[in-house]
Scaffold this motif. Structure first.
Motif, mmCIF file in Angstrom:
data_model
loop_
_atom_site.group_PDB
_atom_site.id
_atom_site.type_symbol
_atom_site.label_atom_id
_atom_site.label_comp_id
_atom_site.label_asym_id
_atom_site.label_seq_id
_atom_site.Cartn_x
_atom_site.Cartn_y
_atom_site.Cartn_z
ATOM 1 N N VAL A 45 0.863 -1.175 0.000
ATOM 2 C CA VAL A 45 0.000 0.000 0.000
ATOM 3 C C VAL A 45 0.901 1.226 0.000
ATOM 4 O O VAL A 45 1.776 1.372 0.865
ATOM 5 N N ASN A 46 0.701 2.088 -0.985
ATOM 6 C CA ASN A 46 1.555 3.262 -1.108
ATOM 7 C C ASN A 46 1.291 4.286 0.002
ATOM 8 O O ASN A 46 2.217 4.967 0.452
ATOM 9 N N TYR A 47 0.026 4.390 0.425
ATOM 10 C CA TYR A 47 -0.295 5.366 1.479
ATOM 11 C C TYR A 47 -1.405 4.788 2.359
ATOM 12 O O TYR A 47 -2.401 4.243 1.871
ATOM 13 N N SER A 48 -1.228 4.907 3.657
ATOM 14 C CA SER A 48 -2.260 4.535 4.618
ATOM 15 C C SER A 48 -2.187 5.499 5.787
ATOM 16 O O SER A 48 -1.161 6.153 6.017
ATOM 17 N N GLU A 82 1.155 7.832 9.182
ATOM 18 C CA GLU A 82 0.876 8.059 7.761
ATOM 19 C C GLU A 82 2.078 7.571 6.957
ATOM 20 O O GLU A 82 3.211 7.982 7.222
ATOM 21 N N GLY A 83 1.814 6.683 6.006
ATOM 22 C CA GLY A 83 2.907 6.193 5.192
ATOM 23 C C GLY A 83 2.556 4.907 4.473
ATOM 24 O O GLY A 83 1.413 4.436 4.511
ATOM 25 N N PRO A 84 3.547 4.290 3.825
ATOM 26 C CA PRO A 84 3.308 3.054 3.066
ATOM 27 C C PRO A 84 3.264 1.836 3.985
ATOM 28 O O PRO A 84 3.718 1.880 5.131
ATOM 29 N N LEU A 85 2.741 0.745 3.452
ATOM 30 C CA LEU A 85 2.696 -0.537 4.161
ATOM 31 C C LEU A 85 3.192 -1.622 3.220
ATOM 32 O O LEU A 85 2.739 -1.722 2.078
ATOM 33 N N GLU A 86 4.114 -2.422 3.728
ATOM 34 C CA GLU A 86 4.630 -3.532 2.943
ATOM 35 C C GLU A 86 3.691 -4.732 3.030
ATOM 36 O O GLU A 86 2.917 -4.863 3.990
ATOM 37 N N PRO A 87 3.726 -5.660 2.051
ATOM 38 C CA PRO A 87 2.892 -6.865 2.127
ATOM 39 C C PRO A 87 3.230 -7.680 3.373
ATOM 40 O O PRO A 87 4.396 -7.933 3.675
ATOM 41 N N THR A 115 -7.196 3.474 3.854
ATOM 42 C CA THR A 115 -6.435 3.303 2.618
ATOM 43 C C THR A 115 -7.234 3.981 1.507
ATOM 44 O O THR A 115 -8.200 3.406 0.993
ATOM 45 N N PRO A 116 -6.874 5.209 1.163
ATOM 46 C CA PRO A 116 -7.648 5.948 0.168
ATOM 47 C C PRO A 116 -7.753 5.164 -1.144
ATOM 48 O O PRO A 116 -6.861 4.371 -1.462
ATOM 49 N N PRO A 117 -8.845 5.335 -1.882
ATOM 50 C CA PRO A 117 -9.781 6.446 -1.673
ATOM 51 C C PRO A 117 -10.848 6.221 -0.609
ATOM 52 O O PRO A 117 -11.316 7.171 0.001
ATOM 53 N N GLU A 118 -11.284 4.986 -0.317
ATOM 54 C CA GLU A 118 -12.409 4.837 0.595
ATOM 55 C C GLU A 118 -12.242 3.727 1.627
ATOM 56 O O GLU A 118 -12.886 3.768 2.654
ATOM 57 N N ARG A 119 -11.434 2.737 1.368
ATOM 58 C CA ARG A 119 -11.432 1.556 2.223
ATOM 59 C C ARG A 119 -10.792 1.854 3.580
ATOM 60 O O ARG A 119 -9.771 2.514 3.675
#
Length: 342
Positions: A45-48, A82-87, A115-119
């Motif tokens: 995830v690039n941004y969460s 705020e930031g990315p998340l690895e698998p 996790t944009p846009p909505e989830r």
């Protein structure tokens, strides 16, 4: 094939945030640990954004530990990442919290990850908050009596004396001439006035102890917030400068040493100090938070009681009300007694 790939991507599990063995009951003023975990079971995830909002009345009892991925925002009262998340990434967080006195008896702990846009996904846990036993104002025969208990005992004692006096009047034959109307209700008014004065007297005794008997220490300011009264009249801690609520007192989460033992508690000033304006509260919070470490005083008999401002406050102004009522009654009853004697 493209449709199958799109379906698989849509079915991927979103990152979740959940509490790990959360408490169901806590006691105001007693610190407790809260753990939660950010988990990404799916793809990168690039941004969460992980967000845990401190409920009203909750303060940090210790700085967020190094294992916590989130940072604390004192202005927003949030733990935020705020930031990315690895698998497959798992990021734990352990935070130590404390609840201010007079907080509501129920709260809801909620941690969410967006996790944009909505989830988004998260965990919600209900929490019951109990109030600590009030410290004893005096000790008689090994039993502690609180300030409120002293007022009740005083009211009962004065009421009992009045009933005894009425009984003696009846036995001596003067009961038939007992005064009615205003004068019959007069003893009850006097009882309640004296009860309130007993409360202020107990408060003054406690304030005097802070100046004479309390021990000096050095306190680290772990967190600070504002106690205020909402439109419904309930006192609690909440974000600074609420637009629709009356601000009362600052409340601090403090850490200090007592005989080599580290203590953590909530306190600011004596009960007799009146509320502050919104501007004064903001100035006080900024000054103390900037200082980080401040002089403070704790009760050697109850080391969990601590404050950074001690001594007498403006609440004693309200003691003039029962004093004024008693003076008015004495003025009104005096001439009536003189007339009845003549």
């Amino acid at each position: 094939m493209l449709l199958a790939f799109a379906a698989a991507a849509g079915a991927a599990e979103p990152p979740t945030a959940r509490f790990i063995e959360p408490p169901r009951q806590v006691v105001a003023g007693q610190a407790f640990d809260l753990r939660f975990e950010l988990h990404n079971p799916g793809e990168a995830v690039n941004y969460s954004r992980l967000q845990f909002d401190l409920p009203p009345g909750f303060l940090l009892a210790a700085p967020a530990g190094p294992d916590c991925v989130a940072r604390f925002s004192p202005q927003d009262r949030q733990l935020v990442y705020e930031g990315p998340l690895e698998p497959g990434q798992r990021s734990p967080c352990r935070v130590r919290l404390v609840v201010a006195p007079d907080t509501s008896t129920h709260a809801s702990l909620q941690v969410r990850v967006f996790t944009p846009p909505e989830r988004h996904a998260g965990d919600v846990v209900p929490l019951e908050i109990g109030q600590p036993v009030a410290p004893a104002a005096v000790t008689l025969g090994g039993f502690g009596i609180t300030r409120a208990g002293l007022v009740v005992m005083g009211l009962l004692a004065l009421g009992g004396l009045w009933m005894l006096a009425q009984h003696l009047r009846a036995r001596t034959g003067r009961g038939a001439r007992a005064q009615r109307g205003f004068e019959q209700g007069l003893p009850l008014v006097v009882v309640f006035c004296l009860g309130f004065l007993a409360y202020f007297g107990s408060m003054a005794w406690d304030d005097a102890r802070t100046l004479q008997a309390w021990q000096t220490a050095r306190c680290d300011v772990l967190d600070a917030n504002v106690r205020h009264e909402s439109a419904g009249g309930s006192s609690r801690a909440a974000p600074r400068n609420p637009a629709t609520e009356k601000v009362h007192k600052p409340v601090f989460s403090l850490r200090y040493d007592v005989n080599g033992r580290s203590m953590q508690s909530i306190g600011f000033s004596t009960e007799s100090r009146l509320s502050y304006t919104a501007g004064e509260v903001a100035e006080v919070l900024d000054d103390f938070q900037r200082a980080g470490s401040v002089p403070c005083w704790y009760d050697p008999e109850v080391p969990g009681r601590v404050m950074v401002l001690r001594g007498f406050g403006g609440a004693y102004f309200f003691a003039l009300i029962p004093l004024g009522v008693l003076a008015l009654l004495a003025w009104a009853v005096g001439p009536r007694r003189r007339r009845t004697r003549t």
